[in-house]
Design a protein around this motif. Structure first.
Motif, short mmCIF file in Angstrom:
data_model
loop_
_atom_site.label_atom_id
_atom_site.label_comp_id
_atom_site.label_asym_id
_atom_site.label_seq_id
_atom_site.Cartn_x
_atom_site.Cartn_y
_atom_site.Cartn_z
N ALA A 174 25.74 55.56 50.47
CA ALA A 174 25.99 56.80 51.18
C ALA A 174 24.69 57.48 51.57
CB ALA A 174 26.83 57.74 50.32
N GLU A 175 23.67 57.35 50.73
CA GLU A 175 22.36 57.92 51.03
C GLU A 175 21.57 57.06 52.01
OE1 GLU A 175 21.67 60.08 46.65
OE2 GLU A 175 20.66 58.18 47.14
N GLU A 227 33.35 62.09 46.00
CA GLU A 227 33.33 63.21 46.95
C GLU A 227 31.97 63.90 46.98
OE1 GLU A 227 38.10 64.28 46.92
OE2 GLU A 227 36.74 65.37 45.58
N SER A 228 31.30 63.94 45.84
CA SER A 228 29.96 64.54 45.81
C SER A 228 28.96 63.71 46.61
CB SER A 228 29.48 64.71 44.37
OG SER A 228 29.08 63.47 43.80
N PHE A 229 29.27 62.42 46.84
CA PHE A 229 28.42 61.58 47.67
C PHE A 229 28.73 61.76 49.16
CE2 PHE A 229 29.02 58.25 44.04
CZ PHE A 229 28.29 59.04 43.17
N GLY A 230 29.75 62.58 49.47
CA GLY A 230 30.14 62.80 50.85
C GLY A 230 31.18 61.83 51.37
N LEU A 231 31.83 61.09 50.46
CA LEU A 231 32.82 60.10 50.87
C LEU A 231 34.22 60.72 50.90
CD1 LEU A 231 31.66 56.98 48.83
CD2 LEU A 231 30.94 57.71 51.09
N SER A 232 35.05 60.24 51.82
CA SER A 232 36.47 60.61 51.81
C SER A 232 37.18 59.74 50.77
CB SER A 232 37.08 60.41 53.19
OG SER A 232 37.02 59.05 53.57
N GLU A 292 35.61 62.86 41.78
CA GLU A 292 34.62 63.93 41.91
C GLU A 292 33.26 63.38 42.27
OE1 GLU A 292 31.33 66.32 41.06
OE2 GLU A 292 31.89 64.73 39.64
N LYS A 293 32.87 62.28 41.65
CA LYS A 293 31.59 61.65 41.99
C LYS A 293 31.58 61.17 43.43
CE LYS A 293 29.50 62.03 38.00
NZ LYS A 293 28.43 63.05 37.87
N ARG A 298 26.89 55.67 45.86
CA ARG A 298 25.94 56.74 46.13
C ARG A 298 24.73 56.24 46.91
NH1 ARG A 298 23.25 60.34 41.38
NH2 ARG A 298 22.41 58.30 40.78
N LEU A 315 33.30 54.41 53.40
CA LEU A 315 31.99 54.74 53.95
C LEU A 315 31.77 53.92 55.22
CD1 LEU A 315 29.13 56.05 53.74
CD2 LEU A 315 28.47 54.05 52.37
#
Length: 386
Positions: free
Chosen positions: A116-117, A40-45, A37-38, A113, A59
């Motif tokens: 990803a940012e 995916e919340s960062f936008g990762l597959s 869940e974490k 995270r 990433l």
């Protein structure tokens, strides 16, 4: 890294949430769901299902094509009843995070995270969350189920906390760093009798005692003093009452070494000692000797990259490149047999030792470990414009 240190309160909350829900080998369902869940919340597959509960998140850098690397954290807890009485203590009696895997996951999540940012690198990072590091070889299962086929990478890296060394220092060595891990079980088969008439039986208790003593001669007299090995009997089971010699006694324990040659030698001598002692006492035996984890050996080039990232994180003065070999075992060894890579320890300062019921991960370490991961990525996957 200031951005990661600024979030240390939130990161400590993640870690304590994971600490409170410990799950042991291949049962990390709540843990895996939390981590996924974490990510995916960062936008990762996120790829689920390797070794059952294992996860791999990917990433791609914003600077274009480049190498691919893997960063690995372990997820499982231990069969230990927690004795800390902390507000975030285990919610499952008999299980606890006594090795810091809750912290390892949090450090890698924090790095994922941040990257990803800020994907200012060229190439690909695979964030590997592995089940069943403790005893059951989840790393081996992930490799066997195609980890490096599904996610090709040029290097793979691991990190483990290390209590009772100066806080924030990084510890490692090239070549063998953690020992191989084998287990044994010996059933000594005698013939039961009244304790007052031992001549009518074959005493497996006396035989087992001789075996325990003679096993110590393997390291003392068969292994070169320039090499290292451990043969430790950790269990003896036999008998039910005061006045009966039992039919059987069971011995269990572990063997550790750093080289294939010593590993082979110890097993050969182990079997010879058991057979010889039993023959001398008139007893029989059944031996189960199981080779578990291989020795963990760092690759020279990748070890150098890891040291450089550690130095960029805490300064070269806090990096120990010749740390003494560790007789504990680590199934990241299977990944290092398949792909070049390196493994370091990150010191957490004074505190309870690993695998202790009083242990708790030092949350101050989270931004340090996360910063190391980020620096490693930046060091290995340089910008295409650099």
């Amino acid at each position: 890294m200031p951005a990661l240190h600024a979030r240390k309160g939130e990161l400590a909350h993640w870690r304590r949430t994971l600490h409170a829900m410990p799950e042991t080998a291949f049962e990390e369902h709540r843990t895996s769901a939390f981590v996924a869940e974490k990510l995916e919340s960062f936008g990762l597959s996120v790829h689920r299902g390797l070794a059952g509960t294992g996860l791999v998140a990917t990433l791609h850098g914003a600077r274009g094509e480049g190498p691919a690397i893997g960063l690995r954290a372990d997820m499982d807890a231990l069969d230990i009843h927690e004795a800390t009485n902390l507000p975030w203590r285990s919610d499952t009696p008999g299980k606890m995070h006594a090795c810091g895997h809750d912290g390892h996951m949090t450090m890698l999540l924090a790095a994922a995270r941040h990257l990803a940012e800020n994907p200012d690198f060229a190439g690909t990072v695979h964030f590997i969350f592995q089940p069943a590091e403790e005893n059951e070889g989840g790393g081996k299962v992930m490799v066997e189920q195609g980890l490096f086929d599904l996610f090709p990478m040029q290097g793979v890296y691991g990190l483990h906390n290390w209590p009772n060394a100066p806080f924030g220092s990084f510890l490692g060595r090239p070549g063998p760093m953690f020992a191989s891990f084998d287990i044994f079980e010996v059933k000594v088969i005698g013939r039961g009798a009244h304790a007052a008439m031992p001549q009518r039986g074959i005493d497996p208790v006396v035989t087992a005692a001789h075996i325990v003593a003679q096993l110590q001669s393997i390291v003392a007299r068969s292994v070169s003093p320039q090499e290292a090995a451990v043969v430790t009997v950790t269990q003896i089971h036999g008998g039910d009452t005061w006045n009966v010699i039992p039919d059987e006694v069971v011995l269990r324990g572990t063997v550790r070494s750093f080289t294939r040659e010593v590993r082979d030698l110890v097993e050969q001598r182990f079997r010879a000692v058991v057979a010889g002692v039993c023959a001398a006492q008139g007893a029989g035996s059944e031996i189960r000797y199981e080779r578990r984890y291989p020795a963990l050996a760092n690759h020279d080039g990748e070890f150098g990259h890891a040291l450089a990232a550690a130095g960029a994180t805490v300064g070269a003065g806090q990096v120990v490149p010749d740390f003494e070999p560790i007789m504990a075992a680590e199934d990241f060894a299977y990944m290092l047999e398949a792909v070049p890579g390196a493994y370091l320890c990150l010191a957490s300062g004074p505190g309870a030792n690993l695998h202790n019921a009083q242990y708790d991960f030092n949350d101050e370490l989270i931004p340090v470990g996360a910063s190391y991961w980020v620096n490693l990525v930046h060091g290995l996957l340089r910008s295409a414009e650099a």
